[in-house]
Write a protein that holds these residues in place. Structure first.
Motif, PDB file in Angstrom:
ATOM      1  N   LEU A 156       0.926  -1.132  -0.082  1.00 43.67           N
ATOM      2  CA  LEU A 156       0.019  -0.088   0.106  1.00 43.67           C
ATOM      3  C   LEU A 156       0.731   1.294  -0.021  1.00 43.67           C
ATOM      4  CD1 LEU A 156      -2.525  -1.185   2.495  1.00 43.67           C
ATOM      5  CD2 LEU A 156      -3.249  -0.558   0.319  1.00 43.67           C
ATOM      6  N   ILE A 157       0.531   2.097  -0.996  1.00 42.74           N
ATOM      7  CA  ILE A 157       1.319   3.405  -0.934  1.00 42.74           C
ATOM      8  C   ILE A 157       0.450   4.600  -0.643  1.00 42.74           C
ATOM      9  CG2 ILE A 157       2.668   4.832  -2.660  1.00 42.74           C
ATOM     10  CD1 ILE A 157       3.279   2.165  -4.178  1.00 42.74           C
ATOM     11  N   PHE A 158       0.589   5.114   0.289  1.00 38.44           N
ATOM     12  CA  PHE A 158      -0.167   6.302   0.547  1.00 38.44           C
ATOM     13  C   PHE A 158       0.599   7.706   0.505  1.00 38.44           C
ATOM     14  CE2 PHE A 158      -1.845   2.750   3.153  1.00 38.44           C
ATOM     15  CZ  PHE A 158      -2.882   2.908   3.302  1.00 38.44           C
ATOM     16  N   ASP A 159       0.103   8.354  -0.453  1.00 36.32           N
ATOM     17  CA  ASP A 159       0.572   9.784  -0.919  1.00 36.32           C
ATOM     18  C   ASP A 159      -0.090  10.891  -0.130  1.00 36.32           C
ATOM     19  OD1 ASP A 159       2.015  11.670  -1.945  1.00 36.32           O
ATOM     20  OD2 ASP A 159       1.800  11.152  -3.942  1.00 36.32           O
ATOM     21  N   GLU A 160       0.499  11.608   0.937  1.00 35.54           N
ATOM     22  CA  GLU A 160      -0.267  12.418   2.050  1.00 35.54           C
ATOM     23  C   GLU A 160      -1.564  11.861   2.215  1.00 35.54           C
ATOM     24  OE1 GLU A 160       1.302  14.961   2.451  1.00 35.54           O
ATOM     25  OE2 GLU A 160       2.816  15.534   0.908  1.00 35.54           O
ATOM     26  N   PRO A 161      -1.634  10.837   3.062  1.00 32.78           N
ATOM     27  CA  PRO A 161      -2.703  10.276   3.546  1.00 32.78           C
ATOM     28  C   PRO A 161      -3.693  10.926   4.400  1.00 32.78           C
ATOM     29  CG  PRO A 161      -0.702   9.269   4.717  1.00 32.78           C
ATOM     30  CD  PRO A 161      -0.319  10.244   3.818  1.00 32.78           C
ATOM     31  N   THR A 162      -2.971  12.062   5.077  1.00 36.39           N
ATOM     32  CA  THR A 162      -3.731  12.735   6.062  1.00 36.39           C
ATOM     33  C   THR A 162      -4.208  14.387   5.597  1.00 36.39           C
ATOM     34  OG1 THR A 162      -2.120  13.332   7.817  1.00 36.39           O
ATOM     35  CG2 THR A 162      -3.021  11.224   7.912  1.00 36.39           C
ATOM     36  N   ARG A 163      -3.480  14.474   4.378  1.00 39.46           N
ATOM     37  CA  ARG A 163      -3.979  15.888   4.045  1.00 39.46           C
ATOM     38  C   ARG A 163      -5.409  16.225   4.146  1.00 39.46           C
ATOM     39  NH1 ARG A 163      -1.506  17.556  -1.513  1.00 39.46           N
ATOM     40  NH2 ARG A 163       0.341  17.876  -0.246  1.00 39.46           N
ATOM     41  N   GLY A 164      -5.605  17.451   4.670  1.00 41.39           N
ATOM     42  CA  GLY A 164      -7.105  17.931   4.954  1.00 41.39           C
ATOM     43  C   GLY A 164      -7.889  17.127   5.926  1.00 41.39           C
ATOM     44  N   ILE A 165      -7.069  16.335   6.997  1.00 39.34           N
ATOM     45  CA  ILE A 165      -7.779  15.516   7.757  1.00 39.34           C
ATOM     46  C   ILE A 165      -7.384  16.090   9.318  1.00 39.34           C
ATOM     47  CG2 ILE A 165      -7.848  13.182   8.767  1.00 39.34           C
ATOM     48  CD1 ILE A 165      -7.597  12.129   6.194  1.00 39.34           C
ATOM     49  N   ASP A 166      -8.349  16.252  10.205  1.00 41.92           N
ATOM     50  CA  ASP A 166      -8.074  16.824  11.223  1.00 41.92           C
ATOM     51  C   ASP A 166      -7.293  15.861  12.229  1.00 41.92           C
ATOM     52  OD1 ASP A 166     -10.082  15.156  13.245  1.00 41.92           O
ATOM     53  OD2 ASP A 166     -11.381  15.503  11.670  1.00 41.92           O
ATOM     54  N   VAL A 167      -6.883  16.171  13.543  1.00 36.10           N
ATOM     55  CA  VAL A 167      -6.051  15.624  14.462  1.00 36.10           C
ATOM     56  C   VAL A 167      -6.482  14.453  14.883  1.00 36.10           C
ATOM     57  CG1 VAL A 167      -6.520  16.882  16.346  1.00 36.10           C
ATOM     58  CG2 VAL A 167      -4.361  15.996  16.336  1.00 36.10           C
ATOM     59  N   GLY A 168      -7.782  14.273  15.243  1.00 38.66           N
ATOM     60  CA  GLY A 168      -8.345  12.968  15.706  1.00 38.66           C
ATOM     61  C   GLY A 168      -8.432  12.020  14.674  1.00 38.66           C
ATOM     62  N   ALA A 169      -8.895  12.341  13.617  1.00 35.83           N
ATOM     63  CA  ALA A 169      -8.918  11.375  12.330  1.00 35.83           C
ATOM     64  C   ALA A 169      -7.499  11.213  12.045  1.00 35.83           C
ATOM     65  CB  ALA A 169      -9.626  12.063  11.326  1.00 35.83           C
ATOM     66  N   LYS A 170      -6.623  11.683  12.038  1.00 39.29           N
ATOM     67  CA  LYS A 170      -5.178  11.350  11.898  1.00 39.29           C
ATOM     68  C   LYS A 170      -4.745  10.333  12.677  1.00 39.29           C
ATOM     69  CE  LYS A 170      -2.839  15.625   9.941  1.00 39.29           C
ATOM     70  NZ  LYS A 170      -1.745  16.684  10.364  1.00 39.29           N
ATOM     71  N   GLU A 171      -4.885  10.349  13.991  1.00 39.88           N
ATOM     72  CA  GLU A 171      -4.660   9.500  15.140  1.00 39.88           C
ATOM     73  C   GLU A 171      -5.323   8.180  14.713  1.00 39.88           C
ATOM     74  OE1 GLU A 171      -2.052   9.192  17.341  1.00 39.88           O
ATOM     75  OE2 GLU A 171      -1.533  11.186  16.731  1.00 39.88           O
ATOM     76  N   GLU A 172      -6.446   8.181  14.284  1.00 44.54           N
ATOM     77  CA  GLU A 172      -7.288   6.764  13.744  1.00 44.54           C
ATOM     78  C   GLU A 172      -6.561   6.232  12.594  1.00 44.54           C
ATOM     79  OE1 GLU A 172     -11.200   8.230  13.141  1.00 44.54           O
ATOM     80  OE2 GLU A 172     -11.439   8.663  15.251  1.00 44.54           O
ATOM     81  N   ILE A 173      -6.183   7.062  11.656  1.00 41.88           N
ATOM     82  CA  ILE A 173      -5.453   6.615  10.324  1.00 41.88           C
ATOM     83  C   ILE A 173      -4.030   6.001  10.832  1.00 41.88           C
ATOM     84  CG2 ILE A 173      -4.456   7.200   8.191  1.00 41.88           C
ATOM     85  CD1 ILE A 173      -7.076   9.103   7.866  1.00 41.88           C
ATOM     86  N   TYR A 174      -3.406   6.750  11.737  1.00 48.23           N
ATOM     87  CA  TYR A 174      -2.080   6.052  12.078  1.00 48.23           C
ATOM     88  C   TYR A 174      -2.281   4.765  12.650  1.00 48.23           C
ATOM     89  CZ  TYR A 174      -0.475  11.073  11.559  1.00 48.23           C
ATOM     90  OH  TYR A 174      -0.105  12.552  11.052  1.00 48.23           O
ATOM     91  N   GLY A 175      -3.271   4.971  13.530  1.00 44.83           N
ATOM     92  CA  GLY A 175      -3.600   3.604  14.233  1.00 44.83           C
ATOM     93  C   GLY A 175      -3.932   2.365  13.122  1.00 44.83           C
ATOM     94  N   LEU A 176      -4.696   2.625  12.157  1.00 47.76           N
ATOM     95  CA  LEU A 176      -5.227   1.824  11.068  1.00 47.76           C
ATOM     96  C   LEU A 176      -3.806   1.578  10.364  1.00 47.76           C
ATOM     97  CD1 LEU A 176      -6.993   0.294   9.391  1.00 47.76           C
ATOM     98  CD2 LEU A 176      -7.273   2.406   8.132  1.00 47.76           C
ATOM     99  N   LEU A 177      -2.875   2.381   9.998  1.00 50.80           N
ATOM    100  CA  LEU A 177      -1.861   1.949   9.305  1.00 50.80           C
ATOM    101  C   LEU A 177      -0.755   0.988  10.075  1.00 50.80           C
ATOM    102  CD1 LEU A 177      -0.772   5.383   7.777  1.00 50.80           C
ATOM    103  CD2 LEU A 177      -2.041   3.576   6.482  1.00 50.80           C
ATOM    104  N   ASN A 178      -0.730   1.255  11.217  1.00 44.30           N
ATOM    105  CA  ASN A 178       0.230   0.181  12.172  1.00 44.30           C
ATOM    106  C   ASN A 178      -0.543  -1.102  12.296  1.00 44.30           C
ATOM    107  OD1 ASN A 178       2.165   2.157  13.066  1.00 44.30           O
ATOM    108  ND2 ASN A 178       0.745   3.259  14.638  1.00 44.30           N
ATOM    109  N   GLU A 179      -1.715  -1.059  12.306  1.00 44.27           N
ATOM    110  CA  GLU A 179      -2.350  -2.259  12.268  1.00 44.27           C
ATOM    111  C   GLU A 179      -2.284  -3.172  10.983  1.00 44.27           C
ATOM    112  OE1 GLU A 179      -6.831  -1.695  13.037  1.00 44.27           O
ATOM    113  OE2 GLU A 179      -6.574  -0.867  14.810  1.00 44.27           O
ATOM    114  N   LEU A 180      -2.398  -2.442   9.913  1.00 45.87           N
ATOM    115  CA  LEU A 180      -1.931  -3.098   8.540  1.00 45.87           C
ATOM    116  C   LEU A 180      -0.507  -3.517   8.474  1.00 45.87           C
ATOM    117  CD1 LEU A 180      -3.797  -0.400   6.109  1.00 45.87           C
ATOM    118  CD2 LEU A 180      -4.631  -2.678   6.779  1.00 45.87           C
TER     119      LEU A 180
END
Length: 521
Positions: A420-444
């Motif tokens: 999976l290649i994520f190019d600017e995966p959190t651009r325009g995303i708030d800090v709470g949602a960023k942490e959710e995506i960070y957690g998701l990437l770590n799970e993957l």
């Protein structure tokens, strides 16, 4: 400072959604007001009401203490309210000058457009704003960062502007370009312009904002002076919970199996001998300045851009990728930095977009789609990523930018790609949602996926990556373990390259057998 703009008890609803409920705030002349909140908190809706895109269901807007009616973008401009949208609204086939003054072109005898005066006025505006662009250049030929600067210049082209709304204006800008923008903002504020600045980047707000207004779930939560509140308090009021933002990953996984290997990748215009490998279970970050070649590397890997040399191996096996469909077939998913252009079908539903890359998995031999099974998959990823949508049948264009980004992520999760290649995966995303995506990437990564994260935010690269590839001028200038990396060491490598790269086009070399791998790890 005198009261310039006042919003009182604004409410706005859409079918099934209460976007704003009794929201009030003020903006003083010469003030930079930060407006923050999670995606779906109502920031964009509120700004569209101020700029004439929407009409409020209830409430009032006062300018200089007098009630005003803003029922169209033209009415907002007439009142001196301009907006720079998060998503750019430019015409790529027109020049910079034509985009800046579309519908307001200087004319000769009141009939014919004066091209000479158009160029002169554009030159004057760009010089005043410190933006170095050719007025005659087609906007479609510009980078994303340059196009963002055109949007900023366009907003400043209205001489009567008194209120300037900026929605994530630096999302595509380099640090140098951001410095130019901040200098311009301070100049405007000193002249009495009131600026509403929407951003999820706390370090930016510290540099530029005088006060901060916080929204949550469509309601006003708090106002603070920026020098009287810390980041953790702002974040807590935004999301209603405590967020941990300073965690860095443990050591890189010890697995010797590589999910993706790139050897000597080159392109005719920029890339030169790019080589790296990503282990299974590893998150490999890519850092560098705008134009360094990070996105171009990803596009060459997936076959979106032609490469002039190099090889790609997936799971230890050489593969030939000439088109993005080839990449998907070999288990490589790519989330583009430009989600609206390359990642979504905006007119289609959330359900259709989530299933877009994996539709064949839900289609039988006769071509019939197992709709129920597909909808269950869509709902699962909507819940997993906390995508705020009335239903999976809502059109993607009706969602906020951050939720659109989550839909693209869901699309590739549903496809179950190994790389999976994520190019600017959190651009325009708030800090709470960023942490959710960070957690998701770590799970993957924990599931054994090989993950590449390209980001212009150094804290994000350091927060996520086991190792960090730094690029400059189309070359890799260094690869750092996270434990050895900091902002200074990354920037030193990011500014290491001197001069442009010019590569003669050659035919791609045939892929080597897996056992003849070069030492590029």
């Amino acid at each position: 400072m005198s009261r310039l703009l006042e919003v009182t008890s604004i409410s706005k609803s859409f079918p099934g959604v209460q976007a704003l409920a009794d929201v009030s705030f003020r903006l003083d002349a010469g003030e930079v007001l930060a407006l923050v909140g999670e995606n779906g908190a109502g920031k964009s809706t509120l700004m569209k009401i101020l700029s004439g895109g929407y009409t409020a269901d209830a409430g009032a807007i006062l300018l200089d203490g007098r009630p005003v009616m803003i029922n169209s973008p033209r009415a907002a401009q007439h009142l001196g309210i301009s907006i720079i949208h998060q998503e750019m609204n430019l015409m790529p086939h027109l020049t910079v000058a034509q985009n800046l003054y579309i519908g307001r072109e200087p004319r000769t005898a009141g009939i014919f457009t004066s091209e000479r005066r158009l160029i002169t006025e554009t030159d004057r505006l760009l010089h005043r704003t410190g933006i170095m662009l050719d007025p005659r250049a087609p906007v479609g030929s510009l980078t994303v960062a340059q196009q963002q600067m055109v949007e900023i210049a366009k907003a400043m082209s209205f001489p009567a502007t008194r209120v300037l709304i900026m929605d994530e204006p630096t999302s595509a800008l380099s640090e140098a370009e951001t410095d130019v923008l901040f200098g311009l903002i301070r100049t405007l504020a000193d002249s009495g312009v009131g600026i509403i600045y929407i951003s999820h980047r706390m370090e930016e707000l510290r540099r530029i904002a005088d006060r901060v207004t916080i929204l949550r779930d469509g309601r006003h939560v708090a106002d603070h002076r920026m020098d009287e509140v810390d980041d953790s308090m702002i974040i807590s009021e935004m999301v209603g919970r405590t967020i941990t933002t300073a965690v860095r990953p443990a050591s890189a996984p010890a697995a010797e199996e590589y999910g993706l290997e790139v050897i000597g990748l080159s392109t005719p215009r920029l890339l030169r001998d790019v080589s790296f490998a990503v282990r299974r279970g590893e998150i490999l970050g890519f850092a560098g300045l705008v134009g360094a070649g990070r996105t171009e590397t990803a596009r060459a890997i997936i076959g979106a851009d032609r490469h002039s040399g190099g090889r790609v191996l997936v799971g230890g096996r050489p593969v030939r990728i000439n088109h993005p469909a080839d990449a998907v077939r070999h288990g490589i998913g790519y989330l583009s930095e430009d989600r609206k252009r390359y990642g979504l079908m905006l007119e289609r539903t959330v359900n259709s977009n989530v299933l877009l890359a994996s539709l064949r998995d839900y289609t039988n031999a006769l071509g019939f789609v197992a709709a129920g099974r597909g909808r269950r998959t869509s709902r699962r990823y909507v819940d997993l990523l906390r995508i705020k949508t009335p239903s999976i049948d809502t059109a993607a264009l009706n969602l906020s930018g951050g939720n659109q980004q989550k839909i693209v992520i869901a699309k590739w999760l549903a496809r179950d790609c190994d790389v999976l290649i994520f190019d600017e995966p959190t651009r325009g995303i708030d800090v709470g949602a960023k942490e959710e995506i960070y957690g998701l990437l770590n799970e993957l990564a924990d599931q054994g996926k090989s993950i590449i994260v390209i980001s212009s935010e150094l804290p994000e690269v350091l927060r996520l990556s086991h190792r960090i590839v730094v690029m400059a001028g189309g070359r890799i200038t260094g690869i750092l373990d996270n434990a050895d990396a900091d902002s200074e060491s990354i920037m030193a490598l990011a500014t290491k390259f001197h001069g442009p790269t010019t590569i003669e086009a050659v035919e791609p070399e045939p892929a080597e057998p897996a056992q003849q791998k070069e030492d590029h790890r």
